[in-house]
Design a protein around this motif. Structure first.
Motif, PDB file in Angstrom:
ATOM      1  N   UNK A   1      -6.097 -38.935  84.544  1.00  0.00           N
ATOM      2  CA  UNK A   1      -7.554 -38.973  84.529  1.00  0.00           C
ATOM      3  C   UNK A   1      -8.060 -38.931  83.092  1.00  0.00           C
ATOM      4  N   UNK A   2      -7.426 -38.105  82.254  1.00  0.00           N
ATOM      5  CA  UNK A   2      -7.855 -37.981  80.865  1.00  0.00           C
ATOM      6  C   UNK A   2      -7.715 -39.300  80.120  1.00  0.00           C
ATOM      7  N   UNK A   3      -6.635 -40.030  80.392  1.00  0.00           N
ATOM      8  CA  UNK A   3      -6.408 -41.302  79.707  1.00  0.00           C
ATOM      9  C   UNK A   3      -7.476 -42.315  80.100  1.00  0.00           C
ATOM     10  N   UNK A   4      -7.857 -42.327  81.373  1.00  0.00           N
ATOM     11  CA  UNK A   4      -8.895 -43.258  81.829  1.00  0.00           C
ATOM     12  C   UNK A   4     -10.238 -42.959  81.185  1.00  0.00           C
ATOM     13  N   UNK A   5     -10.589 -41.693  81.103  1.00  0.00           N
ATOM     14  CA  UNK A   5     -11.858 -41.305  80.484  1.00  0.00           C
ATOM     15  C   UNK A   5     -11.838 -41.619  78.994  1.00  0.00           C
ATOM     16  N   UNK A   6     -10.727 -41.315  78.337  1.00  0.00           N
ATOM     17  CA  UNK A   6     -10.613 -41.596  76.907  1.00  0.00           C
ATOM     18  C   UNK A   6     -10.673 -43.098  76.638  1.00  0.00           C
ATOM     19  N   UNK A   8     -12.225 -45.359  78.514  1.00  0.00           N
ATOM     20  CA  UNK A   8     -13.599 -45.803  78.754  1.00  0.00           C
ATOM     21  C   UNK A   8     -14.505 -45.436  77.582  1.00  0.00           C
ATOM     22  N   UNK A   9     -14.304 -44.270  77.008  1.00  0.00           N
ATOM     23  CA  UNK A   9     -15.092 -43.863  75.839  1.00  0.00           C
ATOM     24  C   UNK A   9     -14.772 -44.756  74.646  1.00  0.00           C
ATOM     25  N   UNK A  10     -13.492 -45.077  74.463  1.00  0.00           N
ATOM     26  CA  UNK A  10     -13.100 -45.938  73.345  1.00  0.00           C
ATOM     27  C   UNK A  10     -13.698 -47.336  73.483  1.00  0.00           C
ATOM     28  N   UNK A  11     -13.704 -47.871  74.687  1.00  0.00           N
ATOM     29  CA  UNK A  11     -14.282 -49.201  74.911  1.00  0.00           C
ATOM     30  C   UNK A  11     -15.784 -49.165  74.662  1.00  0.00           C
ATOM     31  N   UNK A  12     -16.448 -48.118  75.135  1.00  0.00           N
ATOM     32  CA  UNK A  12     -17.896 -47.999  74.920  1.00  0.00           C
ATOM     33  C   UNK A  12     -18.227 -47.892  73.433  1.00  0.00           C
ATOM     34  N   UNK A  13     -17.438 -47.135  72.688  1.00  0.00           N
ATOM     35  CA  UNK A  13     -17.655 -47.036  71.239  1.00  0.00           C
ATOM     36  C   UNK A  13     -17.416 -48.370  70.547  1.00  0.00           C
ATOM     37  N   UNK A  14     -16.416 -49.106  70.996  1.00  0.00           N
ATOM     38  CA  UNK A  14     -16.158 -50.427  70.411  1.00  0.00           C
ATOM     39  C   UNK A  14     -17.319 -51.372  70.665  1.00  0.00           C
ATOM     40  N   UNK A  15     -17.838 -51.361  71.888  1.00  0.00           N
ATOM     41  CA  UNK A  15     -18.960 -52.239  72.207  1.00  0.00           C
ATOM     42  C   UNK A  15     -20.191 -51.865  71.384  1.00  0.00           C
ATOM     43  N   UNK A  16     -20.364 -50.574  71.111  1.00  0.00           N
ATOM     44  CA  UNK A  16     -21.547 -50.129  70.372  1.00  0.00           C
ATOM     45  C   UNK A  16     -21.415 -50.340  68.862  1.00  0.00           C
ATOM     46  N   UNK A  17     -20.219 -50.158  68.310  1.00  0.00           N
ATOM     47  CA  UNK A  17     -20.066 -50.149  66.854  1.00  0.00           C
ATOM     48  C   UNK A  17     -19.593 -51.475  66.266  1.00  0.00           C
ATOM     49  N   UNK A  18     -18.737 -52.208  66.950  1.00  0.00           N
ATOM     50  CA  UNK A  18     -18.166 -53.420  66.365  1.00  0.00           C
ATOM     51  C   UNK A  18     -19.173 -54.521  66.068  1.00  0.00           C
ATOM     52  N   UNK A  19     -20.239 -54.689  66.849  1.00  0.00           N
ATOM     53  CA  UNK A  19     -21.203 -55.739  66.475  1.00  0.00           C
ATOM     54  C   UNK A  19     -21.924 -55.467  65.152  1.00  0.00           C
ATOM     55  N   UNK A  20     -21.859 -54.262  64.644  1.00  0.00           N
ATOM     56  CA  UNK A  20     -22.522 -53.949  63.383  1.00  0.00           C
ATOM     57  C   UNK A  20     -21.689 -54.338  62.167  1.00  0.00           C
ATOM     58  N   UNK A  21     -20.416 -54.644  62.375  1.00  0.00           N
ATOM     59  CA  UNK A  21     -19.524 -54.975  61.269  1.00  0.00           C
ATOM     60  C   UNK A  21     -19.598 -56.477  61.001  1.00  0.00           C
ATOM     61  N   UNK A  22     -19.889 -56.838  59.764  1.00  0.00           N
ATOM     62  CA  UNK A  22     -19.963 -58.248  59.401  1.00  0.00           C
ATOM     63  C   UNK A  22     -20.506 -58.426  58.003  1.00  0.00           C
ATOM     64  N   UNK A  23     -20.648 -59.663  57.597  1.00  0.00           N
ATOM     65  CA  UNK A  23     -21.107 -59.943  56.240  1.00  0.00           C
ATOM     66  C   UNK A  23     -22.601 -59.690  56.068  1.00  0.00           C
TER      67      UNK A  23
END
Length: 85
Positions: A1-6, A8-23
């Motif tokens: 259960x912990x791995x699934x929650x972790x 999901x949190x990692x994917x949500x952080x990627x979706x939120x933060x990665x679009x901000x990285x760029x030139x």
């Protein structure tokens, strides 16, 4: 259960933060307000690429799991060491 929650949190952080990285610097506030060019850069270019990358990674991991289960070849198998006499 912990791995699934972790995961999901990692994917949500990627979706939120990665679009901000760029030139070009992009602001979420300006993008949500519809101000150009932040809106176009964030929603039409970067967010679509991030979502496509996450979907592609998930599909590749699912394919790997399926191949391992079909071929019955585990990555890690416990093999006890032979006892020396």
């Amino acid at each position: 259960v912990f791995v699934s929650v972790a995961s999901a949190i990692a994917v949500a952080l990627c979706i939120a933060m990665l679009p901000l990285i760029g030139s070009a610097d992009v602001s979420y506030e300006k993008a949500w307000a519809g101000i150009s060019p932040d809106y176009e850069i964030l929603f039409q270019i970067r967010l679509s690429r991030v979502l496509l990358a996450i979907i592609t990674g998930g599909a590749l991991s699912l394919a790997g799991v399926l191949f391992q289960s079909l071929l019955r070849e585990a990555l890690a198998v416990y093999v006890p060491e032979p006892k020396s006499a």
